[in-house]
Structures are given as structure tokens and as C-alpha cells.
Design an enzyme around this catalytic site. Sequence first.
Site, mmCIF file in Angstrom:
data_model
loop_
_atom_site.group_PDB
_atom_site.id
_atom_site.type_symbol
_atom_site.label_atom_id
_atom_site.label_comp_id
_atom_site.label_asym_id
_atom_site.label_seq_id
_atom_site.Cartn_x
_atom_site.Cartn_y
_atom_site.Cartn_z
ATOM 1 N N GLN A 1 0.753 -1.138 -0.090
ATOM 2 C CA GLN A 1 -0.048 -0.059 -0.015
ATOM 3 C C GLN A 1 1.032 1.379 0.009
ATOM 4 O OE1 GLN A 1 -3.208 -0.848 2.599
ATOM 5 N NE2 GLN A 1 -4.139 1.329 2.491
ATOM 6 N N SER B 1 4.276 -6.303 3.078
ATOM 7 C CA SER B 1 2.815 -6.127 3.719
ATOM 8 C C SER B 1 2.032 -6.871 2.633
ATOM 9 C CB SER B 1 2.700 -4.668 3.936
ATOM 10 O OG SER B 1 1.507 -4.764 4.655
ATOM 11 N N LEU B 2 1.155 -5.885 2.137
ATOM 12 C CA LEU B 2 0.212 -6.426 1.279
ATOM 13 C C LEU B 2 0.845 -7.110 -0.153
ATOM 14 C CD1 LEU B 2 -2.407 -6.434 -0.877
ATOM 15 C CD2 LEU B 2 -1.375 -4.136 -1.853
ATOM 16 N N ARG C 1 -8.944 -8.868 3.836
ATOM 17 C CA ARG C 1 -8.102 -8.439 4.708
ATOM 18 C C ARG C 1 -8.316 -6.826 4.822
ATOM 19 N NH1 ARG C 1 -2.727 -5.904 3.667
ATOM 20 N NH2 ARG C 1 -1.047 -6.765 5.296
ATOM 21 N N HIS D 1 0.122 -2.782 11.200
ATOM 22 C CA HIS D 1 1.168 -3.463 11.953
ATOM 23 C C HIS D 1 1.438 -2.967 13.274
ATOM 24 C CE1 HIS D 1 1.827 -5.242 7.943
ATOM 25 N NE2 HIS D 1 1.968 -3.838 7.419
ATOM 26 N N GLN E 1 1.357 -10.904 10.663
ATOM 27 C CA GLN E 1 1.736 -9.802 9.849
ATOM 28 C C GLN E 1 1.136 -8.638 10.240
ATOM 29 O OE1 GLN E 1 0.842 -7.944 6.254
ATOM 30 N NE2 GLN E 1 2.387 -9.334 5.325
#
Length: 304
Positions: A11, A92-93, A117, A197, A246
Amino acid sequence: MGKVAFVFPGQGSQRVGMGFDLFQGSKAAREVFEKADEILNFPLSRLCFEGPEEKLRQTVFTQPAILTVSLACLQAAADKDGLRPDFVAGHSLGEFTALAASGALDFTEALRLVSERARLMQEAAEKYPGGMAAIIGLDEITLEEICQETGTQIANINSPEQIVISGSNRNLAWAMDLSRARGAKRVIRLEVSGAFHSLLMQPAAEGLGRVVSQLDFREPRVPIVVNVTAEPEKSPERLKEKLVQQLYSPVRWQSCVEYMLGAGVSTFIEIGPGKVLSGLIKRISREARVISLSDLGSISSLNL
């Protein structure tokens, strides 16, 4: 040439217009966009191509959009000679994109999972308002002390110079002030909708855990260097665990890159919109060869 790693952005890499030339010029990429629209029952491709930017920045749209553009780019480049990775990783993503790229999930499964998500993360962000800030020029130990004092958390360890912290709005403002006072070169509040996070994402992690438990992950064709441990993983069950962790744990991107370098990777190919990861990798290792594939021009000029 040494080993090759595919890396996929997260992102923040989105922009209006992303993927449009892929859609126009590659049949394989066009099929990815059309399938995404069908799966989501929503014109995601039009949002990628035309915006509006405010909507594209919303977590619930950003995450499936970046995954779709990244995988469309991968499909457009699939027939390039020698384009085979030894490792995959994502920020991440981007870790979900890596799952699809490595065959652990198919595109439909990955897109639906990422959409859920994103929805869970947005819900958690609305319930527990917060944000993230990039801190430039402070070491991890100093920032860990600041986080302990302010009730924030380290969210991303991106490069030797850049660490991102996460927390409630009040605590984050306090941590940003302390970072400036203790010598940070720059402190930048990020344009994200929540404290990703961090432990404020625990409700989203619980929801994601329930969704992930119902999916049948396959063993990836190549190891995925996961964000939480910065180690390669091929076990479907452990991959599931790490994806859930995560959400409330730091993304150890610098360590992921350092692991791959130590394992013999000399070429990193960033696949998807933007060049965020390419820039971070060059800050981690000046010797690394970094290639960014985001459109037809970069794909056609690729020379391995």
C-alpha cells in the site's frame, strides 16, 4: 548472473492510471483485470485507470487494486526468457501477491483474501483510530525506546535509514515529537487510514485468521521470504500463521532483502506499480541490481 528475486509492492504504491497500458497492450494482463472486475462484482479496473484518487487511496480499494495491477504486470511479462525467480517476497500487502505469484494461491483466492483483509483492516482502523509515520535517520534501538515511552510500535523496518512507527493518533503525535527531539532527520506522517502492523490491528488479525483457516494453501513453487521472520517459508500452514501475525507485527523488509542477498540473490525485480521497493533495496545494498517492471515499456526493455 546470480539468483533472482521477485518483489511485490504494498500500500502506498498506487496511482491513478496504473495498469492502463498493460490492459491496452497485453491480452494476458487484460484478462487479469477483467477477471478481477468479475470476482469483485465491481469495476476495479476503471478505478485503477481513472480514479478518483481519493477512492483509490481507501484501504478497501487500494489493496485489491495493487494486487491486481502487480499480477497483471507479471502475466504481461511471463513469456520473457529467463524470467524465473529463486525467491519471492512482498512488502505487507505484497506478500499476498507473492503467494499468488508462487502458486500457493490462485488469483481468485488471493484477490478475495486481500479484499477481506482490507475490509477487516479498515474496520479495525475505524474502531481504533490511529496512523503511521516514517522516521528518517534514527536507529532501531532509539526508536524502540521511543515506542516504549509512547505506547507506539515499530511497524516497518524498511532500510538502514527508514523505519515506520504505528499507533493511536495521540501516541503517534507524541512519538513523532520525541523522534524530532532525539535527532531524526525527517518525520513524515503517512497517508494511511489506520495504525497498521500494530496491536490495534488485532481484531483484523482474528478475522483474517478465520478466513485463512478455510483456504487450502498449496506449497509455493519457490520459497517466500516472509515479512515477520525474514526467513524463507514453503509450509502452507506456517505461511497462514505468518500472514495473520503480519497484521500486528513489524514488516522486516530490510532483513528480508539482506537474507536474499546472503542467499545469493544479485537481481531484484520489483513487479507492480511504483518503484518504492527498488529505492529501498538500493539503500540496503548499492551492489544489488534492481529492475522495476510496472508497464509495457519496462517489460519490453527487460534484459536479463
